[in-house]
Motif scaffolding. Sequence first.
Motif, short mmCIF file in Angstrom:
data_model
loop_
_atom_site.label_atom_id
_atom_site.label_comp_id
_atom_site.label_asym_id
_atom_site.label_seq_id
_atom_site.Cartn_x
_atom_site.Cartn_y
_atom_site.Cartn_z
N ARG A 99 1.72 1.26 2.31
CA ARG A 99 1.96 1.25 3.76
C ARG A 99 0.74 1.68 4.55
NH1 ARG A 99 7.05 3.20 7.34
NH2 ARG A 99 5.94 3.66 9.26
N THR A 100 0.19 2.82 4.22
CA THR A 100 -0.92 3.33 5.02
C THR A 100 -2.20 2.55 4.77
OG1 THR A 100 -1.50 4.98 3.33
CG2 THR A 100 0.05 5.66 5.05
N GLY A 101 -2.28 1.85 3.63
CA GLY A 101 -3.49 1.09 3.33
C GLY A 101 -3.57 -0.23 4.07
N ASP A 102 -2.47 -0.64 4.73
CA ASP A 102 -2.48 -1.90 5.48
C ASP A 102 -2.75 -1.58 6.95
OD1 ASP A 102 -2.07 -4.29 6.72
OD2 ASP A 102 -0.03 -4.60 5.97
N GLU B 66 3.63 -0.38 12.19
CA GLU B 66 4.18 0.97 12.34
C GLU B 66 3.13 2.05 12.05
OE1 GLU B 66 6.86 1.61 13.68
OE2 GLU B 66 8.50 0.27 13.11
N ASN B 67 1.89 1.67 11.83
CA ASN B 67 0.87 2.64 11.44
C ASN B 67 0.19 3.32 12.62
OD1 ASN B 67 1.16 2.63 8.71
ND2 ASN B 67 -0.48 1.17 8.29
N GLY B 68 0.60 3.03 13.83
CA GLY B 68 0.06 3.73 14.99
C GLY B 68 -1.32 3.28 15.40
N VAL B 69 -1.75 2.12 14.92
CA VAL B 69 -3.05 1.60 15.33
C VAL B 69 -2.81 0.37 16.19
CG1 VAL B 69 -4.24 2.46 13.31
CG2 VAL B 69 -3.21 0.18 13.25
#
Length: 229
Positions: free
Chosen positions: A155-158, A163-166
């Motif tokens: 998840r965080t690597g994409d 939804e990652n806040g970027v």
Amino acid sequence: MEQRQRNGSIRLSDWLRRPGVLEKRNNRELLTRGMTIQPHDSANNQLTPEAKHFLFRNANHYGADLKAIDIHRARDHGLASYNDYRVWCGQERAIHWEDLYASIPRASVEQLARWYGTVDDVELAVAGALETHHPGATVGPTFLCILLEQFRRTRTGDRFFFENGVEHGFDASQLRELRKASIARLLCDNTAGLARMQHNAFFLPDAKNAPVPCMELPAVLLEPWRERQ
């Protein structure tokens, strides 16, 4: 049928890698409904015979053993031992067989001691599956640690995951529609003949998760993406 009563079954080993079963009669509808209303066996340290004795069989009566394949693959790729993964996940390294009693039932540890020379010889695929399940999970602490870390990295690597806040390129109205998406509506929209589904298709129907007509499930509307001059 929508009466949701069992009317047949198929063997995994008969249809593994043969997706044509979905195109026979109304099997796609029947199998989809069956997978969302039939409870699976309680998770345990045993493989179903379909995967233990008959995996990948075609015309032959005998198949392969999935656990044996997992062990061989781990050795071929130089995968670390169960004990190494215990340490990586924050547990104490086991020195003696008795050190495993806190995470693996005693009877299973005694079997491992008969099959392996030392604690460090035990494969992850073997001992990980024997661990007592973490509360609320269907795996033990070592497998749970690995699964959570893999999901976190995925998840965080994409950097494009919305939804990652970027910066993701979706406006507020588009995000509202995206968050309506559910596996329940996905199954309804892609399964001819399926008329009802519970809101949370990953959980069995009950009083709080009762099947409803498919049209009552939230649907993603594409209007917010319409290009306007």
